[in-house]
Scaffold this motif. Structure first.
Motif, PDB file in Angstrom:
ATOM      1  N   ASN A 345      -3.167  12.348   9.159  1.00  0.00           N
ATOM      2  CA  ASN A 345      -3.160  11.100   7.805  1.00  0.00           C
ATOM      3  C   ASN A 345      -3.876  10.663   7.220  1.00  0.00           C
ATOM      4  OD1 ASN A 345      -0.587  13.009   7.063  1.00  0.00           O
ATOM      5  ND2 ASN A 345       0.492  11.913   8.844  1.00  0.00           N
ATOM      6  N   GLY A 346      -5.416  10.903   7.682  1.00  0.00           N
ATOM      7  CA  GLY A 346      -6.093   9.921   7.462  1.00  0.00           C
ATOM      8  C   GLY A 346      -7.305  10.664   6.374  1.00  0.00           C
ATOM      9  N   THR A 347      -7.373   9.233   5.338  1.00  0.00           N
ATOM     10  CA  THR A 347      -8.076   9.617   4.175  1.00  0.00           C
ATOM     11  C   THR A 347      -8.831   8.497   3.373  1.00  0.00           C
ATOM     12  OG1 THR A 347      -6.207   8.152   3.263  1.00  0.00           O
ATOM     13  CG2 THR A 347      -5.657   9.963   3.203  1.00  0.00           C
ATOM     14  N   ILE A 348     -10.061   8.975   2.691  1.00  0.00           N
ATOM     15  CA  ILE A 348     -11.000   7.974   2.879  1.00  0.00           C
ATOM     16  C   ILE A 348     -11.140   7.795   1.262  1.00  0.00           C
ATOM     17  CG2 ILE A 348     -13.705   8.697   1.961  1.00  0.00           C
ATOM     18  CD1 ILE A 348     -13.917  10.933   3.947  1.00  0.00           C
ATOM     19  N   ARG A 349     -11.336   6.735   1.349  1.00  0.00           N
ATOM     20  CA  ARG A 349     -10.750   5.543   0.157  1.00  0.00           C
ATOM     21  C   ARG A 349     -11.821   5.442  -0.770  1.00  0.00           C
ATOM     22  NH1 ARG A 349      -8.252  -0.515   2.832  1.00  0.00           N
ATOM     23  NH2 ARG A 349     -10.396  -0.387   2.451  1.00  0.00           N
ATOM     24  N   PRO A 350     -11.681   5.091  -1.796  1.00  0.00           N
ATOM     25  CA  PRO A 350     -12.897   4.702  -2.440  1.00  0.00           C
ATOM     26  C   PRO A 350     -13.735   4.272  -2.288  1.00  0.00           C
ATOM     27  CG  PRO A 350     -10.724   4.916  -4.287  1.00  0.00           C
ATOM     28  CD  PRO A 350     -10.842   4.535  -2.597  1.00  0.00           C
ATOM     29  N   ASP A 351     -13.691   2.989  -1.071  1.00  0.00           N
ATOM     30  CA  ASP A 351     -14.902   2.235  -1.214  1.00  0.00           C
ATOM     31  C   ASP A 351     -15.404   2.760  -0.335  1.00  0.00           C
ATOM     32  OD1 ASP A 351     -12.834   1.849   0.864  1.00  0.00           O
ATOM     33  OD2 ASP A 351     -12.428  -0.214   0.790  1.00  0.00           O
ATOM     34  N   GLY A 352     -15.544   4.197   0.391  1.00  0.00           N
ATOM     35  CA  GLY A 352     -15.811   4.795   1.574  1.00  0.00           C
ATOM     36  C   GLY A 352     -14.942   4.679   2.962  1.00  0.00           C
ATOM     37  N   LEU A 353     -13.866   3.657   3.134  1.00  0.00           N
ATOM     38  CA  LEU A 353     -13.338   3.930   4.748  1.00  0.00           C
ATOM     39  C   LEU A 353     -12.631   4.446   4.881  1.00  0.00           C
ATOM     40  CD1 LEU A 353     -12.843   1.384   7.118  1.00  0.00           C
ATOM     41  CD2 LEU A 353     -11.016   0.627   5.428  1.00  0.00           C
ATOM     42  N   LEU A 354     -12.889   5.063   5.964  1.00  0.00           N
ATOM     43  CA  LEU A 354     -11.589   6.519   6.683  1.00  0.00           C
ATOM     44  C   LEU A 354     -10.960   5.647   6.714  1.00  0.00           C
ATOM     45  CD1 LEU A 354     -10.689   9.241   7.828  1.00  0.00           C
ATOM     46  CD2 LEU A 354     -11.699   8.135   9.549  1.00  0.00           C
ATOM     47  N   LEU A 355      -9.088   5.616   6.419  1.00  0.00           N
ATOM     48  CA  LEU A 355      -7.699   4.789   6.598  1.00  0.00           C
ATOM     49  C   LEU A 355      -7.217   5.200   7.335  1.00  0.00           C
ATOM     50  CD1 LEU A 355      -7.033   1.970   5.211  1.00  0.00           C
ATOM     51  CD2 LEU A 355      -5.748   3.088   3.977  1.00  0.00           C
ATOM     52  N   HIS A 356      -6.696   4.975   8.417  1.00  0.00           N
ATOM     53  CA  HIS A 356      -5.563   5.482   9.640  1.00  0.00           C
ATOM     54  C   HIS A 356      -5.525   4.677  10.156  1.00  0.00           C
ATOM     55  CE1 HIS A 356      -9.328   5.471  12.765  1.00  0.00           C
ATOM     56  NE2 HIS A 356      -9.617   4.974  11.963  1.00  0.00           N
ATOM     57  N   ASP A 357      -4.767   4.886  11.156  1.00  0.00           N
ATOM     58  CA  ASP A 357      -3.435   4.305  12.330  1.00  0.00           C
ATOM     59  C   ASP A 357      -5.047   3.659  13.219  1.00  0.00           C
ATOM     60  OD1 ASP A 357      -1.263   4.652  11.230  1.00  0.00           O
ATOM     61  OD2 ASP A 357      -0.517   5.923  12.833  1.00  0.00           O
ATOM     62  N   MET A 358      -5.120   2.599  13.264  1.00  0.00           N
ATOM     63  CA  MET A 358      -5.348   1.605  14.786  1.00  0.00           C
ATOM     64  C   MET A 358      -4.273   1.588  15.770  1.00  0.00           C
ATOM     65  SD  MET A 358      -9.035   1.627  13.716  1.00  0.00           S
ATOM     66  CE  MET A 358      -9.784   0.979  14.813  1.00  0.00           C
ATOM     67  N   TYR A 359      -4.983   0.878  17.131  1.00  0.00           N
ATOM     68  CA  TYR A 359      -4.136   0.808  18.717  1.00  0.00           C
ATOM     69  C   TYR A 359      -4.896  -0.328  19.065  1.00  0.00           C
ATOM     70  CZ  TYR A 359      -3.300   5.921  17.057  1.00  0.00           C
ATOM     71  OH  TYR A 359      -3.180   7.233  16.497  1.00  0.00           O
ATOM     72  N   ILE A 360      -3.644  -1.420  19.568  1.00  0.00           N
ATOM     73  CA  ILE A 360      -4.051  -2.217  20.082  1.00  0.00           C
ATOM     74  C   ILE A 360      -3.820  -1.605  21.717  1.00  0.00           C
ATOM     75  CG2 ILE A 360      -3.095  -5.236  20.531  1.00  0.00           C
ATOM     76  CD1 ILE A 360      -2.345  -4.978  17.691  1.00  0.00           C
ATOM     77  N   MET A 361      -4.780  -1.874  22.380  1.00  0.00           N
ATOM     78  CA  MET A 361      -4.637  -1.851  23.583  1.00  0.00           C
ATOM     79  C   MET A 361      -4.382  -2.584  24.500  1.00  0.00           C
ATOM     80  SD  MET A 361      -3.943   1.671  23.553  1.00  0.00           S
ATOM     81  CE  MET A 361      -4.826   3.259  22.959  1.00  0.00           C
ATOM     82  N   GLN A 362      -4.275  -2.710  25.993  1.00  0.00           N
ATOM     83  CA  GLN A 362      -4.220  -3.552  27.017  1.00  0.00           C
ATOM     84  C   GLN A 362      -4.745  -3.040  27.757  1.00  0.00           C
ATOM     85  OE1 GLN A 362      -1.240  -5.502  28.384  1.00  0.00           O
ATOM     86  NE2 GLN A 362      -2.195  -7.431  29.184  1.00  0.00           N
TER      87      GLN A 362
END
Length: 401
Positions: A345-362
């Motif tokens: 479900n990634g989308t490319i915003r009008p500013d050019g950013l790929l909007l998608h989930d990010m993950y905090i890992m340890q």
């Protein structure tokens, strides 16, 4: 006069050759990969990124709109002028229709300017500077994978919440490091913390002793490592050897799988980091990683997986547009919902950013790790907006407020 005529004829010949290359361009699709192939970020994408591009092309069927797909590769040596010159050269003489790469934010900004000039889609991958989709945005640049805002919203915010209030930064002395430090500093201060000092370090530094002594003398709780690749690995190793990691908590603001392999779990265990993709996240990522491993004999990094995804995404947009025309392809890219081995479900915003989930890992302890590349455990999933912020807050002049 004869000399003038010879020069004129030579100029006319060069123009004709360039025109011929431009006319030939519609007969094929040409993907350019301009990246760090041999420097501090060479392991992060490099040859593995080229293989990821070829995997995507094969998965797409080897051609698009009945046209063959060529791949060009070059090493920008972390020099903006080289990256920009190569971009323009390929656009003018090789019929390049899309470019991937960057790794270095300064180089990516230079290539982004060339993309605007030549009206060729540029997928900036590996470069973190959020200005690529902020003040420096343009209609032909897509920032694909992560940026400094997402890294700060993940790692810095988590460490501040755990009580790490006073920070000292060791920062790569170019656009990426400075912006990463700035974004992390904003998060620290917003969380009631403070930045007690920083030091700027040239790219490719091997001896961090003097910088670590400054950090040690600051009395800060957190050692903010605002660097990446070999610079991150070398600075963390040195901090561990100095015994500094016993008195200061290291904050790994940008870390790749290859970095953890370089420093080892004994040194890296417990690190909090933010990532856009991990090979062992789910069945989908594991399936891609297995195929990649069979070819490269190591697990893919997040940017290498992004290279695969960006190539597929671009080819799909070309197919939908029915052309390689940059403006029409960009229109299709902004319409797409991206579902593949890299993102859902990634989308490319009008500013050019790929909007998608990010993950905090340890990073796991040696005892927790079950294999050679088993390094991370998931702490938290951030939504795209939680990681990158709202579109209405974007500094990109393309965004209508």
């Amino acid at each position: 006069m004869r000399q003038f005529n010879r020069v004129a004829r030579a100029g006319a010949l060069c123009a004709a050759l360039a025109a011929g290359a431009a006319q030939a361009a519609p007969d094929k699709v040409v993907i350019g990969d301009i990246d760090d192939m041999s420097g501090p970020y060479g392991d992060v994408i490099g040859a593995g990124g080229v293989e990821a591009i070829r995997m995507a092309i094969a998965d797409f069927g080897g051609s698009v709109l009945g046209k063959p797909i060529d791949v060009l590769t070059a090493d920008h040596q972390n020099k903006p002028d080289i990256g920009q010159q190569k971009f323009r050269e390929w656009a003018d003489t090789q019929g390049m229709t899309m470019t991937l790469g960057g790794s270095n934010t300064g180089v990516s900004l230079a290539m982004s300017a060339a993309a605007k000039e030549k009206k060729i889609p540029f997928f900036a991958i590996g470069a973190a500077g959020a200005q690529l989709t902020g003040k420096a945005c343009n209609p032909y640049t897509i920032h694909y994978g992560y940026d400094t805002k997402a890294l700060a919203n993940g790692t810095a915010k988590t460490i501040v919440a755990e009580g790490g209030k006073s920070w000292f930064f060791i920062t790569a002395d170019y656009a990426f490091g400075k912006q990463l430090e700035a974004d992390a500093s904003d998060i620290v201060k917003a969380g009631g913390g403070s930045v007690v000092g920083d030091v700027r370090v040239p790219l490719g530094t091997s001896d961090f002793s003097s910088y670590l002594l400054q950090a040690q003398g600051s009395g800060a709780q957190v050692l903010g490592l605002s660097n990446a690749g070999a610079d991150f690995s070398n600075s963390l190793k040195a901090a561990s050897e100095f015994g500094l990691t016993k008195s200061m908590k290291p904050a790994a603001l940008l870390v790749f799988l290859t970095d953890i392999r370089s420093v080892g779990l004994e040194t890296a265990q417990g690190l909090i980091l933010t990532d856009g993709w991990y090979w062992d996240l789910d069945d989908r990522t594991r399936a891609f990683a297995k195929r990649f491993y069979d070819k490269v004999k190591r697990e893919p990094t997040m940017p290498q997986a992004a290279f695969y995804s960006a190539t597929l995404t671009y080819l799909s947009a070309v197919k939908a547009a029915g052309t390689t025309d940059g403006d029409k392809v960009m229109d299709e890219l902004h319409k797409m919902t991206i579902n593949d081995a890299f993102t859902q479900n990634g989308t490319i915003r009008p500013d050019g950013l790929l909007l998608h989930d990010m993950y905090i890992m340890q990073v796991k302890t040696p005892a927790e790790s079950k294999g050679e590349w088993d390094y991370y455990k998931l702490v938290k999933t951030m939504t795209g907006e939680e990681a990158y912020g709202k579109l209405s807050d974007s500094a990109c002049p393309l965004v209508q407020k």
